[in-house]
Design a protein around this motif. Structure first.
Motif, short mmCIF file in Angstrom:
data_model
loop_
_atom_site.label_atom_id
_atom_site.label_comp_id
_atom_site.label_asym_id
_atom_site.label_seq_id
_atom_site.Cartn_x
_atom_site.Cartn_y
_atom_site.Cartn_z
N GLU A 105 0.84 -1.19 0.00
CA GLU A 105 0.00 0.00 0.00
C GLU A 105 0.88 1.24 0.00
OE1 GLU A 105 -3.02 0.16 2.94
OE2 GLU A 105 -4.28 -1.28 1.86
N ALA A 106 0.54 2.17 -0.89
CA ALA A 106 1.31 3.41 -1.00
C ALA A 106 0.45 4.57 -0.52
CB ALA A 106 1.75 3.64 -2.44
N ALA A 107 0.83 5.18 0.60
CA ALA A 107 0.03 6.24 1.21
C ALA A 107 0.55 7.64 0.86
CB ALA A 107 0.00 6.07 2.72
N SER A 108 1.53 7.72 -0.02
CA SER A 108 2.08 9.02 -0.43
C SER A 108 2.74 8.86 -1.79
CB SER A 108 3.12 9.50 0.59
OG SER A 108 4.26 8.64 0.58
N GLU A 109 3.05 10.00 -2.41
CA GLU A 109 3.76 9.94 -3.69
C GLU A 109 5.12 9.30 -3.53
OE1 GLU A 109 3.86 13.84 -5.40
OE2 GLU A 109 1.85 13.64 -6.28
N GLU A 110 5.76 9.55 -2.41
CA GLU A 110 7.09 8.96 -2.16
C GLU A 110 6.99 7.44 -2.10
OE1 GLU A 110 6.98 13.09 -1.30
OE2 GLU A 110 5.76 11.48 -0.41
N GLU A 111 5.93 6.94 -1.46
CA GLU A 111 5.78 5.48 -1.37
C GLU A 111 5.38 4.89 -2.72
OE1 GLU A 111 3.17 4.57 1.89
OE2 GLU A 111 4.79 4.80 3.36
N MET A 112 4.65 5.62 -3.53
CA MET A 112 4.35 5.14 -4.88
C MET A 112 5.64 4.95 -5.66
SD MET A 112 1.03 7.48 -5.81
CE MET A 112 -0.16 7.85 -4.52
N LEU A 113 6.54 5.93 -5.57
CA LEU A 113 7.82 5.84 -6.26
C LEU A 113 8.65 4.70 -5.69
CD1 LEU A 113 9.55 7.11 -8.46
CD2 LEU A 113 10.43 8.72 -6.75
N GLU A 114 8.60 4.52 -4.38
CA GLU A 114 9.33 3.42 -3.75
C GLU A 114 8.81 2.07 -4.27
OE1 GLU A 114 10.07 1.48 0.72
OE2 GLU A 114 9.19 3.49 0.52
N GLY A 115 7.49 1.96 -4.43
CA GLY A 115 6.92 0.73 -4.95
C GLY A 115 7.38 0.42 -6.36
N VAL A 116 7.44 1.46 -7.19
CA VAL A 116 7.91 1.27 -8.57
C VAL A 116 9.36 0.80 -8.57
CG1 VAL A 116 8.37 2.43 -10.76
CG2 VAL A 116 6.27 2.96 -9.50
N HIS A 117 10.20 1.42 -7.74
CA HIS A 117 11.60 1.01 -7.65
C HIS A 117 11.72 -0.44 -7.17
CE1 HIS A 117 13.60 4.68 -8.76
NE2 HIS A 117 12.99 5.39 -7.82
N PHE A 118 10.89 -0.84 -6.22
CA PHE A 118 10.90 -2.22 -5.72
C PHE A 118 10.63 -3.19 -6.87
CE2 PHE A 118 8.70 -5.97 -4.17
CZ PHE A 118 9.43 -6.36 -3.06
N ALA A 119 9.58 -2.90 -7.66
CA ALA A 119 9.23 -3.80 -8.76
C ALA A 119 10.33 -3.86 -9.81
CB ALA A 119 7.92 -3.34 -9.39
N ARG A 120 10.89 -2.71 -10.15
CA ARG A 120 11.90 -2.70 -11.21
C ARG A 120 13.21 -3.33 -10.77
NH1 ARG A 120 10.73 2.89 -14.65
NH2 ARG A 120 8.60 2.26 -15.20
N SER A 121 13.55 -3.17 -9.51
CA SER A 121 14.81 -3.76 -9.03
C SER A 121 14.74 -5.28 -9.03
CB SER A 121 15.14 -3.26 -7.63
OG SER A 121 14.19 -3.73 -6.68
N ASN A 170 -3.31 6.86 -0.79
CA ASN A 170 -3.16 8.22 -0.22
C ASN A 170 -4.54 8.85 -0.04
OD1 ASN A 170 -3.50 8.41 -3.02
ND2 ASN A 170 -2.32 10.28 -3.18
N ARG A 171 -4.65 9.74 0.91
CA ARG A 171 -5.93 10.35 1.25
C ARG A 171 -5.78 11.86 1.35
NH1 ARG A 171 -6.88 5.70 0.52
NH2 ARG A 171 -8.12 4.24 1.78
N GLY A 172 -6.90 12.56 1.25
CA GLY A 172 -6.89 13.99 1.50
C GLY A 172 -7.66 14.79 0.47
N ILE A 173 -8.38 15.81 0.94
CA ILE A 173 -9.10 16.75 0.09
C ILE A 173 -8.70 18.15 0.50
CG2 ILE A 173 -11.36 17.61 -0.65
CD1 ILE A 173 -12.54 14.89 0.16
N GLU A 174 -8.15 18.92 -0.43
CA GLU A 174 -7.79 20.30 -0.17
C GLU A 174 -8.66 21.21 -1.05
OE1 GLU A 174 -3.67 20.94 -0.85
OE2 GLU A 174 -3.01 19.33 0.49
N GLN A 175 -9.26 22.22 -0.44
CA GLN A 175 -10.12 23.13 -1.18
C GLN A 175 -9.58 24.54 -1.18
OE1 GLN A 175 -14.13 23.46 0.32
NE2 GLN A 175 -14.71 25.02 -1.18
N GLN A 176 -9.56 25.16 -2.35
CA GLN A 176 -9.23 26.57 -2.51
C GLN A 176 -10.32 27.17 -3.39
OE1 GLN A 176 -5.27 26.70 -4.16
NE2 GLN A 176 -4.29 26.36 -2.17
N GLU A 177 -11.32 27.80 -2.73
CA GLU A 177 -12.50 28.35 -3.41
C GLU A 177 -13.18 27.23 -4.20
OE1 GLU A 177 -11.09 31.77 -5.52
OE2 GLU A 177 -11.01 32.99 -3.70
#
Length: 339
Positions: free
Chosen positions: A26-42, A72-79
């Motif tokens: 499970e990837a809860a952030s962009e950093e973990e998504m990238l880590e997952g991709v590196h894991f698969a490719r390595s 990953n989770r989160g909702i940010e609102q700007q107007e």
């Protein structure tokens, strides 16, 4: 971030079908998504990106590589701009917007899955499509391993498609979707079911429309309910086909009553796939072994309890062949098949 071995995939899909993933994380952030991709490719592993599992059919053999669950989770609102993490539950976001009186996605209530899947298929229902409100999709480019922002015009949105499931399939991992939706806008009552629900000259609120959509979806077995066997499905299994006006005229000439149709680009005609199935003999409640058709919605192929992917595929192929034979139209399935 934890990488787990031999994780069953059936619980992660609305079909409740599928063998194990060789690796799962499970990837809860962009950093973990990238880590997952590196894991698969390595490890020279194939990579599959999993969202809500609502548009997915997994084979009994499972997946031989890494299944990376975007969480990953989160909702940010700007107007009137909402930046929503790809792993956020879609229906939760619809409720969030409607509660704040923002219009544009109220008719998309009750659709299962996560936000990250909405631009991929250009999710639509009851007269709305997400492409009307998406203005930016943030992605991880799996070719360059860099993060990019794709404006709406670059996403190639069309009926139930985008570059993410056509020309650039497999190139991008969606990490966030940005929507522009209007405050205090009028709800859209364009779809026949909604007009029937509210009656003529009705002026429902956004909340009333989204509640009505969920109710209609539930009546049709298209609202995912854990204990409802009619809901072990991937929603509408087939896309509504778009054909030429001439082809439509040939089909219509065989029937005394006018057959249902909707306008499509370039003078073409969109036919309801459900109507085609019914005319070809595939009615609500139809069964083929452990696979079947929902008793409430013709387009929902279901797992009757112990179906495997092969059972669903056998029913799919039978339907496609019969509709092709009768109407010279080849139906296109919506769910992604993973093997």
């Amino acid at each position: 971030m934890h990488f787990l071995e031999h994780v069953p995939l059936a619980p992660h899909t609305t079909f409740k079908i599928g063998g194990p993933a060789r690796w799962f994380a499970e990837a809860a952030s962009e950093e973990e998504m990238l880590e997952g991709v590196h894991f698969a490719r390595s490890r020279h592993l194939p990579l599959f990106i999993l969202g809500g599992g609502s548009n997915l059919l997994v084979s009994g053999e499972g997946f031989p590589g890494l299944v990376l669950h975007v969480a990953n989770r989160g909702i940010e609102q700007q107007e009137d701009t909402f930046r929503v993490a790809a792993g956020e539950d879609w229906d939760h976001f619809v409720s969030y917007a409607v509660e704040r009186n923002y219009s544009g996605i109220e008719c998309l209530a009750g659709i299962p899955g996560t936000v990250g899947g909405t631009p991929v298929q250009n999710v639509g229902a009851y007269g709305q499509e997400v492409s009307e409100t998406i203005f930016n999709v943030r992605v991880l480019n799996l070719n360059t391993l860099g993060f990019e922002d794709l404006q709406s015009a670059a996403c190639g949105f069309a009926y139930r498609q985008s570059i993410f499931n056509t020309t650039e399939r497999g190139r991008y991992l969606v990490t966030r979707v940005d929507y522009k939706i209007a405050r205090n806008g009028e709800p859209r009552i364009a779809y026949a079911d909604l007009k029937k629900h509210f009656g003529e000259n009705a002026a429902p609120t956004l909340a009333e429309v989204s509640t009505a959509v969920r109710s209609i979806r539930h009546q049709k077995g298209m609202l995912i309910m854990p204990d409802d066997p009619d809901c072990r499905s991937a929603g509408s299994f087939f896309k509504n086909p778009i054909i030429s006006a001439e082809h439509y005229a040939r089909i219509a000439g065989r029937y005394e009553k006018e057959i249902p149709r909707y306008p499509a680009p370039s003078g073409q005609v969109k036919l309801p796939a459900a109507w085609l199935l019914e005319q070809a003999g595939f009615h609500k409640g139809y069964t083929l072994g452990e696979a079947g058709i929902s008793s409430r919605h013709t387009l929902a192929l279901i797992n009757r309890g112990h179906a495997e992917a092969d059972d669903i595929l056998a029913l799919r192929d039978r339907i496609i062949a019969e509709v092709q034979n009768r109407f010279q139209i080849r139906l296109e399935p919506e769910p992604v098949y993973v093997s």
